[in-house]
Design a protein around this motif. Structure first.
Motif, mmCIF file in Angstrom:
data_model
loop_
_atom_site.group_PDB
_atom_site.id
_atom_site.type_symbol
_atom_site.label_atom_id
_atom_site.label_comp_id
_atom_site.label_asym_id
_atom_site.label_seq_id
_atom_site.Cartn_x
_atom_site.Cartn_y
_atom_site.Cartn_z
ATOM 1 N N PHE A 38 64.758 87.305 65.787
ATOM 2 C CA PHE A 38 63.584 88.027 65.284
ATOM 3 C C PHE A 38 63.189 87.513 63.901
ATOM 4 N N GLY A 39 64.175 87.265 63.031
ATOM 5 C CA GLY A 39 63.898 86.717 61.706
ATOM 6 C C GLY A 39 63.275 85.337 61.771
ATOM 7 N N ASP A 44 58.429 81.937 61.291
ATOM 8 C CA ASP A 44 57.481 80.976 61.860
ATOM 9 C C ASP A 44 56.040 81.436 61.698
ATOM 10 N N GLN A 45 55.820 82.746 61.613
ATOM 11 C CA GLN A 45 54.467 83.283 61.475
ATOM 12 C C GLN A 45 53.981 83.271 60.021
#
Length: 123
Positions: A38-39, A44-45
């Motif tokens: 999740f991290g 990446d976003q």
């Protein structure tokens, strides 16, 4: 009950404890893997980090150094009876003019050097 029955019950109880501990460890490991993935997805976003060329650089003249100067206070405008009260935008920042005397005041030897020390201070 015989002693063998107690040993079988104790062995099955120990096996149950080991199995439960293994399952709890498996859940914790799965939660950690999920958190890392999740991290990575959140990272990446995000916008990309600046390149070394985009970092701030020193000015051409070199580093900017501190400048000291003695400032003089502006006089406070007086509101008269006929005029309305002074508004904040009519006031200037205190110490907005460069002083004529740029010599810094120093404590004299033999005088009190502390504030509130009881001496007469700078003369």
């Amino acid at each position: 009950m015989s002693m063998a029955t107690y040993e079988v019950l104790a062995a099955s109880h120990n096996a149950l404890d080991v199995t439960a501990a293994f399952l709890v460890g498996l859940v914790i490991a799965g939660a950690l893997v999920w958190a890392v993935r999740f991290g990575m997805k959140v990272r990446d976003q995000e916008s990309p980090r600046p390149l070394p060329e985009e970092q701030p650089h020193l000015p051409v003249g070199g580093a900017v150094h501190e400048m000291r100067e003695m400032r003089e206070p502006d006089e406070m405008p007086v509101a008269s009876e006929e005029k309305e009260r002074l508004m904040p935008y009519q006031l200037h920042h205190s110490g907005s003019r460069t002083g004529k005397d740029q010599k810094r005041l120093r404590w004299l030897p033999g005088r009190s050097g502390s504030f509130g020390g009881g001496g007469i201070g700078h003369v």
